[in-house]
Design a protein around this motif. Sequence first.
Motif, PDB file in Angstrom:
ATOM      1  N   PRO A   1      17.159  15.463 -18.169  1.00  0.00           N
ATOM      2  CA  PRO A   1      17.161  14.102 -17.573  1.00  0.00           C
ATOM      3  C   PRO A   1      15.849  13.760 -16.897  1.00  0.00           C
ATOM      4  O   PRO A   1      15.216  14.620 -16.263  1.00  0.00           O
ATOM      5  CB  PRO A   1      18.479  13.863 -16.733  1.00  0.00           C
TER       6      PRO A   1
ATOM      7  N   ASP B   1      27.863  14.248 -12.150  1.00  0.00           N
ATOM      8  CA  ASP B   1      27.495  13.258 -13.233  1.00  0.00           C
ATOM      9  C   ASP B   1      26.326  13.567 -14.200  1.00  0.00           C
ATOM     10  O   ASP B   1      26.524  13.473 -15.435  1.00  0.00           O
ATOM     11  CB  ASP B   1      27.162  11.853 -12.811  1.00  0.00           C
ATOM     12  N   ARG B   2      25.558  14.294 -13.542  1.00  0.00           N
ATOM     13  CA  ARG B   2      24.389  15.069 -14.258  1.00  0.00           C
ATOM     14  C   ARG B   2      24.902  16.317 -15.168  1.00  0.00           C
ATOM     15  O   ARG B   2      24.349  16.180 -16.431  1.00  0.00           O
ATOM     16  CB  ARG B   2      23.331  15.515 -13.268  1.00  0.00           C
TER      17      ARG B   2
ATOM     18  N   GLU C   1      26.237  14.392 -17.888  1.00  0.00           N
ATOM     19  CA  GLU C   1      25.100  13.780 -18.969  1.00  0.00           C
ATOM     20  C   GLU C   1      24.673  14.860 -19.927  1.00  0.00           C
ATOM     21  O   GLU C   1      24.601  14.739 -21.246  1.00  0.00           O
ATOM     22  CB  GLU C   1      24.203  13.030 -18.103  1.00  0.00           C
TER      23      GLU C   1
ATOM     24  N   THR D   1      27.413  16.147 -22.559  1.00  0.00           N
ATOM     25  CA  THR D   1      27.935  15.191 -23.522  1.00  0.00           C
ATOM     26  C   THR D   1      26.414  15.001 -24.404  1.00  0.00           C
ATOM     27  O   THR D   1      26.687  14.953 -25.500  1.00  0.00           O
ATOM     28  CB  THR D   1      27.812  13.809 -22.665  1.00  0.00           C
ATOM     29  N   ARG D   2      25.308  14.991 -23.968  1.00  0.00           N
ATOM     30  CA  ARG D   2      24.317  15.305 -24.924  1.00  0.00           C
ATOM     31  C   ARG D   2      24.084  16.269 -25.846  1.00  0.00           C
ATOM     32  O   ARG D   2      23.751  16.127 -26.959  1.00  0.00           O
ATOM     33  CB  ARG D   2      22.745  15.055 -24.106  1.00  0.00           C
TER      34      ARG D   2
END
Length: 139
Positions: free
Chosen positions: A16, A32-33, A36, A39-40
Amino acid sequence: MAGLAFSWLHQFTQPPTGGPDTAPATEQAWPDRLRELATRARAAMLAHRDGARLVVSFTAPPPNAVAYFGALIGTLRSAGADAPAAHLGADVVTSFVNGYTLEEQARQAALIPQDQRDATFRLELDIVIAGKRTRLLHD
């Protein structure tokens, strides 16, 4: 086939914004990271037929997969994990995402609505992250 994998694998292996060593601003940011990144990775594998099978077949990960793993490690290090714990945590997240997505593609998941598969993935990923949080608090 490896060339094809390298072209789309780039979608999820880039860390990110801020790079793998950028510390999240709050304790809440690291989960959260991880979400992310996970999920990606799943979305990129699902976007290609047998994408998960191709990813798990690498005998030596390409540089961008190493960068993805490094982003997971950096996220866990910023949360307070020592190097061995961060490496183990990154391996657990990677194994979960790869395994979940591999099963999802192998079992012809089109028979299950996408929103149900997404909800199940998020729930199970949250369980993995909660386990890591518990280990961080007790180590």
